[in-house]
Structure formats: structure tokens, C-alpha cells
Write an enzyme that holds these catalytic residues in place. Sequence first.
Site, short mmCIF file in Angstrom:
data_model
loop_
_atom_site.label_atom_id
_atom_site.label_comp_id
_atom_site.label_asym_id
_atom_site.label_seq_id
_atom_site.Cartn_x
_atom_site.Cartn_y
_atom_site.Cartn_z
N HIS A 1 0.86 -1.18 0.00
CA HIS A 1 0.00 0.00 0.00
C HIS A 1 0.89 1.24 0.00
O HIS A 1 1.58 1.51 0.98
CB HIS A 1 -0.91 0.00 1.22
CG HIS A 1 -1.90 -1.11 1.22
ND1 HIS A 1 -2.32 -1.75 2.37
CD2 HIS A 1 -2.56 -1.72 0.20
CE1 HIS A 1 -3.20 -2.69 2.06
NE2 HIS A 1 -3.35 -2.69 0.75
N GLU B 1 1.34 3.93 2.86
CA GLU B 1 1.76 3.48 4.19
C GLU B 1 3.28 3.54 4.27
O GLU B 1 3.98 2.53 4.33
CB GLU B 1 1.20 2.09 4.47
CG GLU B 1 -0.32 2.09 4.52
CD GLU B 1 -0.94 0.70 4.61
OE1 GLU B 1 -0.20 -0.29 4.71
OE2 GLU B 1 -2.19 0.62 4.55
N HIS C 1 3.11 -2.93 7.17
CA HIS C 1 2.01 -2.05 6.80
C HIS C 1 1.93 -0.84 7.73
O HIS C 1 2.61 -0.77 8.75
CB HIS C 1 0.67 -2.80 6.89
CG HIS C 1 0.40 -3.72 5.75
ND1 HIS C 1 -0.55 -3.47 4.79
CD2 HIS C 1 0.96 -4.90 5.41
CE1 HIS C 1 -0.57 -4.46 3.91
NE2 HIS C 1 0.35 -5.34 4.27
N GLU D 1 1.59 -4.09 11.56
CA GLU D 1 0.92 -2.81 11.35
C GLU D 1 1.52 -1.76 12.28
O GLU D 1 1.52 -1.93 13.50
CB GLU D 1 -0.57 -2.95 11.65
CG GLU D 1 -1.30 -4.00 10.82
CD GLU D 1 -1.79 -3.45 9.50
OE1 GLU D 1 -1.69 -2.22 9.30
OE2 GLU D 1 -2.29 -4.24 8.68
#
Length: 588
Positions: free
Chosen positions: A332, A335, A428, A500
Site C-alpha cells: 500500500h 503506508e 504495513h 501494522e
Amino acid sequence: KLLLGVTHLPVVCMNLSQTLRTTQLLLNFHDGQPVFILRPPSALVNFPRPRWPEECEVISDSIQHIDWEPPEPEPFYKPSRRESLLPAADGPGNVVYCSDFATKHLYFTRSRVGGSRGSTSCAKFLVTPPDISLEFESRFESGNLQKAVQVGAFDYELTLRTDLYTEKHTQWFYFRVRNMKAKMIYRFTITNLMKASSLYSLGMRPLLYSETAAKENGVGWHRVGSNIRYFQNCSETNDAGDSLYSLTWTVRFPYDSDTCYLAHCYPYTYSRLQYYLKQITSNPAVASYCDVRTLCQSLGGNIVYVMTITTRGSSPAEVRNKKAVVVTARVHPGETNGSWMMEGFLDFLLGDSDDAQVLRDNFIFKVVPMLNPDGVVVGNYRCSLAGRDLNRNYKTLLKDSFPCVWHTRSMVERLMAETEVVLYCDFHGHSRKHNVFMYGCDRNSKLLKFQERVFPLMMSKNASNKFSYKSCRFKVQKSKEGTGRVVMWRMGIKNSFTMEATFGGSTLDDRKGTHFTTGDFKSMGFYFCDTLLDFCDPDQTKARNEAEIHFRVKTRPTNVLITSGSNSSDSDGLPVHLLHQHRIPEVS
């Protein structure tokens, strides 16, 4: 020709001392006899300039930012509950910047180095601004401002460009401003955000970079902003009928007529990655245990790099006995915290510490540091140039449309045929939760139920003021079946995770209530390596004892709400270029 097995061999009458060349061999003559020599291999990897969709206008300015860490952790913003919203403008306002040419194209067709070769007339001051108006720009790598409207002397409404060839995914922002007046209070309001909740409601502040501050004081990106509000627009939707949200904040610029940048998170461009990899390949000591190769080309023609890191010189049997670890990042593009964690991971693994040597001696690391270079280049938040979320397409059969994830999956399949892959992790960023945490996959077997939770638990012990085990989740949701984490787990990798990292900061221990810096993100890469040493230690007493104590005493409630980073079901389906045409797009 028959001897060489080449059907099209250009032959030129030459002196016997001269060389005849084929595409594969060098042909020399010695004492009248032909001597065939293999042509030396070309460079294993190169670092060409980024390629853009041909309709994207790109300025020639070289954008660079210094690395800098604030001397003290930067605190969260504490709202006063009296923040005012942007007052209604008396009229439509003065459009001072507009760059929407690329948004008028339905699908990707071809790319070029440097983007559009035409004029840049669509991105300019549409109405000659007064002297007090700010000058906006974002036609550079990872920039994504579409329009700026001056609705007051120091008030601006901003529209972000959606991910190319979509009508969605506005979260990331990165743009430049000039012609400011020092100490005046400016208000910015981004009016087309699409998430119902945001860390800006939980204390996160935007980032500011001042070129004057960097040059005179060595100060880089830092948190700014007051009167921060995140709210739903009144009865306003986009063309698809989705509700829109606004982020508003005020800021004082430190210098007159400075050049400043505002961003959602610390930028990390494709060009920065290339520079980092160049340093690796030019260092003979590092290159002795690190290969940088081309995994594939992206849809837009940008190189997706893969790194193989392991100690060489071992016997073939020893190499076969090494287990493997696969780490990826930046599927992504918005990010950017994932890239900072990746850089920290590589700094540790490629360093000269004893622990790094132990890891290289015992493991083969396959690393894809940037899975979606196209999205990074153009400033997308979530999608590739296919207009789809790559992290929902790891099961794809469309090699030409989703080359980055198709080749990554194939690389892992080949690796698993050679040795055991003990761990896979994709880095992420998370937009709605603080701290760093992991998503994993639980087995149905009660005997193996907690095996996949050991690594995240150990991470929380090693990084107790940044990593939250309580925020970890291990549910395999149907909507996530196409993600790298779940696909790799289904392929047989028992420990398959996404790590994350918040866009905001920490709520833990001595870092409670403070923003993360690039150094904090990089430290999570260090902790990842440190935890891997503990996790794979032949003496598993420590890991086993900690796990038994934790899982016996602290069982997770069954009614915990599962919160994901984003629901990208609206980015599933065929690539948009295949919806509009029957041919695969060209790369010119």
C-alpha cells in the site's frame, strides 16, 4: 550459424584479429582457429529513473529531505473542544492550484520516464493570486494534491487526488507551499477524505518540513497543527454516493517566503529506496552476503527489487539446511511507515553486529522492500496502476496485470520447494489505531491454537513501549483471503503476519501520548530481528515459558471487535484497464 545455434547472426568481414559478436557469445580467432567465450553478464540490477503514466505531469525539481529526529518525543494534540470549523466562504473562492489532468483518464495505457511530455498548463494559478496567496505544488514523486481553493485571506480548502483510475482512497497527502508570511495563522481543510474515523481525532498531528529550518538549523520533519478537527461533511458525497469527511487544522510557518512541505506521514519515495539499494550494491563487504536482483517489472515498468541475504561460502548441504524468512513492504503506497520499518530491518540485518551475523549464518532472507513502486511514484494511497488493491490479489492468475504480487507468490513457492519458510511478514501502516501490532492466522486445531501467537507476544516483550500485543488479531476473515498474509499461510507458512505500524504514536509505558518518529519506525525493524533471534533460538525454554504463562492467564475475550486497516472490497475485481479494453497496456 549452425554451430552457434543462432538463426540471426550478423556477420561482418573482419580482420582475423578482430572480434565477431553474437547476442550470447564472443567469437575470437587464435592462430586461425575460432575461440568462443561467453559474454560477461550485464549488471545484475540497475536503478533507472522512475516511470510515470504518460498523462501525469511532473516538475523537474529534485525533492530531498534531511533525516532528523526531534530531541524529545512530540506529544499528541490535546483538543480544547472549542475548535472551530472552517467558516463558509462568501463565494466559490479563488482556485489557486489545479492539477487534475491525470484524473480524467479511465485506465492506465503506457508510461514514460518523467511522465507527460506536454506542457504543464493545467497545473497553474487559474486566477492570478494576490501577493498573500500561497503557491501550491505536488507534481513530484509521491505528491497527490489535486486542487487548492483560497476561501479567505489565510484559509484554503484542499482536494486530494484519488488513487489513479479510481474514485476512492483519499488518506495520504503530500504537497508543497511557498510565499507564506511568517507567524500568520493559516488554515487548511482537506475536504474529500473517505474514512469515517481517523487518528486525527485521537491526537495525531500533520507533519511539516521547512527547507529554511533544515538548512539553517538541521531540523527536518516535525509535528505541527492546532484547532485540529476531523468531521463528516454535511450532506456531501462523492460521485459514487459515499460520504465524505474533512480534516481541518491551523499552522504558523516559521519563516517568510520559505519552501515548506506538509504530509500525512514521513515520505519514503521509490527514488529513496533506489538510493539505499545503490549504497548496498556499491559496498563490497555487504555485497558479499546480499544480492539485489530484479524480481519483475511493475505494470508501469518500474523495477520491483528482491534481495537475498545470507552468508555465502557454505557447503551445498549447509545451504539446503538453512531455513528461510520472507519479508515484504509497501504493498500500500501511502503506508510509508512500512518502508521506514523495512529500512530499519535492513540496517540491522546488513550490519556488522554479532546478532546480524548469526541471522545471516542461519537463515536465507528473501526481501521485497517495495511491492508497489507505481503507486508510490504517483502518490496513491492504496492501489496500483491497475486501479486495484494488490493486497487483495495474491491469488491472482493475471500475471501481466498484477506482476508484483504474482512474482512474489511464485518466488515464495519456489523457495518453499527448496527449504522451510519459518516466517513471512508484510510491513504495513494503520490509520485508526495507535501503537504497532500484528495480524496473524489461527489454526483450527486446539493443540496448535497459540503457536501463531508466540512471535507477536515476544515482540511485545522486546518493544514494550511501542508494540501492543492486546491490539494483535488472529482471525482469518473472508474478505482477507486474497491478502499476502492469508495466502502465504494457506500455502503452508505457519507463522504468517502483517506488522501494522500506526501513523500516530504510542499509548504505552514511557512513550504514552507521543508521536512516532522515523527512528521509532526503524527501531521496529531492529526489534523484529531481535525477536527472530529469540523465536528461533534452539533453546526454546524462554519462549515456551513466556507463552505458557501468558496464554494460561490472559485468554482473549471472544467478543472483541475486529478492526482492520481498511476494507478494500471496493478495490477487488478485474483491473480497470481490462474492463475498458481487451489488450494489455503498453510500456513504451
